[in-house]
Enzyme design. Structure first.
Site, mmCIF file in Angstrom:
data_model
loop_
_atom_site.group_PDB
_atom_site.id
_atom_site.type_symbol
_atom_site.label_atom_id
_atom_site.label_comp_id
_atom_site.label_asym_id
_atom_site.label_seq_id
_atom_site.Cartn_x
_atom_site.Cartn_y
_atom_site.Cartn_z
ATOM 1 N N HIS A 1 0.853 -1.187 0.000
ATOM 2 C CA HIS A 1 0.000 0.000 0.000
ATOM 3 C C HIS A 1 0.888 1.236 0.000
ATOM 4 O O HIS A 1 1.955 1.255 0.630
ATOM 5 C CB HIS A 1 -0.887 0.000 1.241
ATOM 6 C CG HIS A 1 -1.389 1.362 1.630
ATOM 7 N ND1 HIS A 1 -0.801 2.112 2.631
ATOM 8 C CD2 HIS A 1 -2.398 2.115 1.128
ATOM 9 C CE1 HIS A 1 -1.445 3.263 2.744
ATOM 10 N NE2 HIS A 1 -2.399 3.300 1.849
ATOM 11 N N ARG B 1 -0.722 12.535 -0.185
ATOM 12 C CA ARG B 1 -1.883 13.414 -0.312
ATOM 13 C C ARG B 1 -1.586 14.804 0.267
ATOM 14 O O ARG B 1 -0.675 14.971 1.088
ATOM 15 C CB ARG B 1 -3.080 12.813 0.425
ATOM 16 C CG ARG B 1 -2.814 12.600 1.903
ATOM 17 C CD ARG B 1 -3.874 11.725 2.572
ATOM 18 N NE ARG B 1 -3.569 11.521 3.983
ATOM 19 C CZ ARG B 1 -2.784 10.563 4.446
ATOM 20 N NH1 ARG B 1 -2.223 9.710 3.609
ATOM 21 N NH2 ARG B 1 -2.556 10.451 5.747
ATOM 22 N N GLY C 1 -18.594 11.388 1.430
ATOM 23 C CA GLY C 1 -19.408 11.150 0.246
ATOM 24 C C GLY C 1 -18.587 10.892 -0.998
ATOM 25 O O GLY C 1 -19.007 11.217 -2.108
#
Length: 314
Positions: A121, A125, A273
């Site tokens: 992984h 960011r 979301g």
């Protein structure tokens, strides 16, 4: 570490996007070369969320399933914005609750077919939180970690040595701190066991200014293929049978548990979301659970558990 305070004009979103999309392209090309001409190649799935949805933005998820080497893998870029930071992002910084935000980055998870090849992984960011009555704040985060199914100490040492070399220009103590952070983060508290053998992890990074933090984030992103692909090259031809595949599926269950229960990135995406298909690309295709299973003493599977305990690998 906290968060950095800086005018939005000083934070070049176009520069960040250019780097992250370029990183995605380079990593996908390197993985495609591993698959080879006779392997299945990555499919690029571009997506967009319109303004007015809980999360607006766009991205591209490069996905492979049923490959010659990678049973399932994804390398995703996203750039999204929302009106309110989710709870997973403000749990340790409540002063940012209620702020709008913009986030972008690259995230990948690779699940090889061969159980002698480890899962890996990596994520890098950047995030900016804004509010009309206060200045913006920014921070970087990321890291990489290794999850083997069978124990090869030399592979683990190589992975950690590459991580250490990548972080050396940013201070002699940085790797030790980020390795410890990784060991503590990728830990299944409900089982009291590590997910894998660690790597490096950092979040809320703003110390030293924007340029330093961006450079450190780039160093981690660029080091991934050097840390991981030599291991794949060495192990992908190792013969295996149903026993090894069965244990791989069992250990993958731990991977699923961590990502769905503890992983801040997964929680951030779902709570804000985000695009579910891209968020859950990290889950392996085949998983098994057993009740209170223990490996046989002296078996290779038992040896793996002995290697999971954090230690100094380099």
């Amino acid at each position: 570490m906290g968060v950095g305070r800086q005018s939005l004009e000083m934070i070049d979103a176009a520069l960040l996007r250019s780097y992250f999309t370029g990183l995605q392209t380079r990593i996908v090309a390197a993985l495609a070369a591993v698959e080879g001409a006779d392997g299945r190649q990555f499919r690029a799935d571009s997506w967009q969320k319109a303004a007015g949805e809980p999360l607006a933005g766009s991205g591209c998820t490069c996905i492979i399933e049923g490959g010659r080497v990678f049973e399932r893998g994804g390398v995703a870029f996203s750039q999204v914005s929302g009106s309110t930071l989710p709870a997973s992002a403000t749990a340790k910084r409540p002063e940012l609750a209620g702020r709008a935000f913009e986030a972008m980055g690259v995230s990948l998870v690779l699940h090889p077919q061969n159980p002698y090849c480890p899962t890996a992984h990596m994520n890098v960011r950047a995030l900016v939180a804004t509010r009309s009555d206060a200045g913006p704040v920014w921070w970087f985060g990321g890291g990489m970690d290794l999850t083997p199914y069978y124990p090869f100490s030399e592979d683990i040492r190589h992975f950690h040595a590459t991580c250490k070399q990548a972080l050396l220009p940013f201070g002699k103590d940085v790797h030790a701190r980020y390795k410890k952070w990784c060991d503590e983060y990728f830990f299944l508290k409900h089982r009291n066991e590590p997910r894998g053998v660690g790597g490096v992890f950092f979040d809320d990074l703003s110390e030293g200014g924007f340029e330093r933090c961006f450079a450190l984030t780039q160093a981690v992103g660029e080091a991934f293929t050097e840390a991981y692909l030599p291991i794949i090259d060495k192990r992908q031809g190792t013969p295996y049978g149903e026993r090894e595949r069965d244990f791989q599926a069992y250990r993958r269950g731990r991977y699923v548990e961590f990502n769905l229960v503890w992983d801040r990135g997964t929680l951030f995406g779902l709570q804000s979301g985000g695009r579910t298909e891209s968020i859950l690309m990290s889950l392996p295709p085949t998983v098994k659970w057993r009740y209170d299973w223990r490996p046989a003493a002296g078996s290779p599977e038992a040896e793996l558990y002995a290697l999971l305990e954090p230690r100094e690998w380099v």
